[in-house]
Design a protein around this motif. Structure first.
Motif, mmCIF file in Angstrom:
data_model
loop_
_atom_site.group_PDB
_atom_site.id
_atom_site.type_symbol
_atom_site.label_atom_id
_atom_site.label_comp_id
_atom_site.label_asym_id
_atom_site.label_seq_id
_atom_site.Cartn_x
_atom_site.Cartn_y
_atom_site.Cartn_z
ATOM 1 N N GLY A 50 0.800 -1.216 0.000
ATOM 2 C CA GLY A 50 0.000 0.000 0.000
ATOM 3 C C GLY A 50 0.829 1.260 0.000
ATOM 4 O O GLY A 50 0.413 2.298 0.526
ATOM 5 N N GLU A 51 2.018 1.206 -0.611
ATOM 6 C CA GLU A 51 2.961 2.330 -0.566
ATOM 7 C C GLU A 51 3.293 2.889 -1.944
ATOM 8 O O GLU A 51 4.363 3.479 -2.145
ATOM 9 N N LEU A 52 2.395 2.753 -2.901
ATOM 10 C CA LEU A 52 2.680 3.248 -4.254
ATOM 11 C C LEU A 52 2.787 4.763 -4.312
ATOM 12 O O LEU A 52 3.358 5.311 -5.253
ATOM 13 N N GLY A 53 2.218 5.452 -3.322
ATOM 14 C CA GLY A 53 2.307 6.908 -3.297
ATOM 15 C C GLY A 53 3.729 7.406 -3.226
ATOM 16 O O GLY A 53 4.008 8.567 -3.556
ATOM 17 N N LYS A 54 4.670 6.547 -2.811
ATOM 18 C CA LYS A 54 6.081 6.924 -2.692
ATOM 19 C C LYS A 54 6.876 6.620 -3.962
ATOM 20 O O LYS A 54 8.073 6.889 -4.023
ATOM 21 N N VAL A 55 6.214 6.051 -4.953
ATOM 22 C CA VAL A 55 6.931 5.463 -6.091
ATOM 23 C C VAL A 55 6.677 6.236 -7.383
ATOM 24 O O VAL A 55 5.584 6.723 -7.633
ATOM 25 N N SER A 56 7.702 6.367 -8.199
ATOM 26 C CA SER A 56 7.545 6.781 -9.591
ATOM 27 C C SER A 56 8.378 5.857 -10.460
ATOM 28 O O SER A 56 9.249 5.141 -9.963
ATOM 29 N N LEU A 57 8.106 5.852 -11.739
ATOM 30 C CA LEU A 57 8.756 4.916 -12.652
ATOM 31 C C LEU A 57 9.604 5.648 -13.685
ATOM 32 O O LEU A 57 9.277 6.752 -14.104
#
Length: 517
Positions: free
Chosen positions: A402-409
């Motif tokens: 549940g931590e995709l808010g911290k991620v970019s690609l």
């Protein structure tokens, strides 16, 4: 090139009307609202959505989405320092591509694949566990505990619909892939359509039928061309684009009378025919945040010029020129985010990858949802994994937590293309056991070429043989569509397999778009 997550806040206040009967229609909605501002109206199906949990949350009618468009492209590498063993479930071209990307991930200690295939094993992209019974949740859980698996990535749709992710999560094993309830987005087209109705997601007008006579009467009223779909999973073959009434009647009889798709075809969805250009849109979802991936476009028809029956996909390329940044934002706000919010409100929060099959309508230039898949597309996954430069294992684990808010690609700016080599006769009957030679020479055409295996095996004489319909995914990158295409077809021509065939026009839409520009 970097992409950041969209965040979801505040489920929508929407209700559905209830009704009964052997068929149901969506009220023939003739228009949908796209988000100029972030407000929504509802126009719901006459038959209520049915979900396992029967949970319908009614809260604030407003919704807000946030895109951290300036997020650092290196965010994904700072989420965690742990190195994990990853188990990939499946054994096709999609799973080979996932293993390839995971094997390049700094956060991966080891990549395992069950059952895998001979190409995955020989390439060194993963260690294949051919004797693991992936249909048994207990067997998979026991293996994960024994081998210290830190995350399971479920590739195909069937184990997801069967509930493998449910059991793994219950056992405390981080799993990238939705629950069986959430997998109904792919497992039942009727479920997906009702979700679209309830949450005002733009899609084709439709009716659902279980009675062949009623279905035919409806088709006569609507005319052709028209689209007939089996409700359940049909290995990518349950969709018929009927150009005549006779073709439509034949498809209805095949599904509802002859039972050609078994229980998957016991209910059919009949849709309006949409004219435009198809595109594939992917987003990684953690239940609350949605992280868009790069665009791709596949080629479903078996023959050059988009003729012949539909297949699982004969080739793809990424990025798709038709999916502009403006269109991507529209898709996220009008389709992906309402879906994520709607699934959470229905009590089956979605964690995994949402694969939206879109039609960019010719008359409006706006996207409509054709269908959802709840896993990476095949062969789109192959071109996406060729272009991905971020740590895939870390991205997928962030979704599980549940931590995709911290991620970019971060993505390669190059174009990637895959051409599928299939057995003669596919998507109909085909011969198995035909020998494929000099594959090594094909992969040596260029360092930018990679061959992903789908339906291959080794015979008793040590020969590589074809055992499936779609057998190889010849993939290449290039600075533009022309270079990628030249490299991929040069590699195709180097393969010695007389019993195989390919489409020779993969990428034609991208070339046409470039010429128009």
């Amino acid at each position: 090139m970097a992409c950041a997550a969209y965040s979801v806040r505040g489920p929508l206040k929407l209700t559905a009307r209830h009704g009964t009967g052997s068929n149901s229609c969506d009220g023939w909605r003739t228009s949908v609202s796209y988000p100029a501002s972030q407000g929504w109206s509802s126009k719901c199906s006459s038959v209520a959505m049915r979900v396992t949990s029967h949970c319908h949350a009614i809260v604030s009618a407003s919704a807000r989405w946030h895109s951290n468009s300036k997020a650092s492209a290196t965010d994904s590498s700072t989420v965690s320092d742990e190195r994990i063993t990853v188990l990939v479930i499946g054994g096709g071209g999609r799973e080979h591509a996932l293993c390839y990307a995971l094997n390049r991930s700094p956060s991966c200690r080891a990549v395992l694949c069950a059952p895998g295939n001979v190409g995955i094993a020989q390439s060194g992209d993963a260690t294949c566990i051919s004797d693991l019974d992936i249909s048994s949740s207990d067997a998979v859980i026991s293996f994960c505990h024994k081998e210290g698996v830190g995350m399971v990535v479920v590739g195909p749709e069937a184990p997801l619909v069967a509930g493998l992710a449910n059991d793994l999560v219950k056992a405390g094993i981080p799993t990238f892939g939705p629950s069986s309830e959430a997998a109904a987005l792919e497992g039942s087209k009727d479920f997906m359509k009702k979700l679209c109705d309830k949450y005002n997601i733009p899609t084709a007008k439709y009716c659902t039928f279980m009675d062949a006579a009623e279905a035919k009467q409806y088709v006569e009223q609507q005319g052709a061309p028209i689209v007939i779909k089996a409700d359940g999973l049909a290995a990518g073959k349950g969709v018929v684009v009927a150009m005549t009434l006779d073709e439509a009647f034949e498809a209805i009889d095949s599904m509802l009378v002859q039972g050609s798709f078994g229980s998957a075809g016991s209910r059919v969805i009949i849709e309006e025919f949409l004219e435009g250009e198809e595109a594939s849109f992917f987003a990684v979802v953690d239940g609350e945040n949605a992280l868009p991936l790069e665009s791709a476009q596949d080629h479903k028809r078996v023959g050059d010029g988009d003729v012949g029956p539909n297949t699982g996909g004969m080739g793809a390329y990424s990025p798709a020129p038709i999916v502009t940044e403006e269109l991507k934002d529209i898709v996220m706000k009008s389709i992906i985010i309402p879906t994520v919010k709607g699934m959470a409100a229905e009590g089956c929060k979605f964690v995994g990858v949402l694969y939206a099959g879109l039609m960019i309508e010719k008359k409006s230039g706006l996207p409509k949802l054709i269908e959802y898949n709840v896993r990476f597309g095949d062969p789109e996954c192959q071109v996406l994994m060729m272009r991905l430069e971020s740590d895939l294992a870390q991205v997928l684990l962030s979704a599980c937590k549940g931590e995709l808010g911290k991620v970019s690609l971060t993505w390669s700016p190059e174009m990637a293309m895959v051409v599928v080599m299939a057995s003669q006769g596919y998507p109909g009957s085909y011969k198995k056991g035909t020998v494929i030679k000099i594959l090594d020479k094909a992969e040596q055409v260029s360092p930018a070429v990679k061959i992903f295996h789908a339906g291959t095996a080794m015979d008793g004489n040590g020969n590589l043989v074809a055992v499936g319909g779609r057998v190889l995914g010849i993939t290449a990158k290039g600075k533009d569509i022309e270079e990628a295409r030249e490299r991929v077809y040069e590699a195709v021509d180097a393969v010695d397999w007389p019993e195989g065939f390919v489409r020779r026009d993969i990428g034609w839409r991208a070339l046409q778009h470039k010429q128009m520009v």
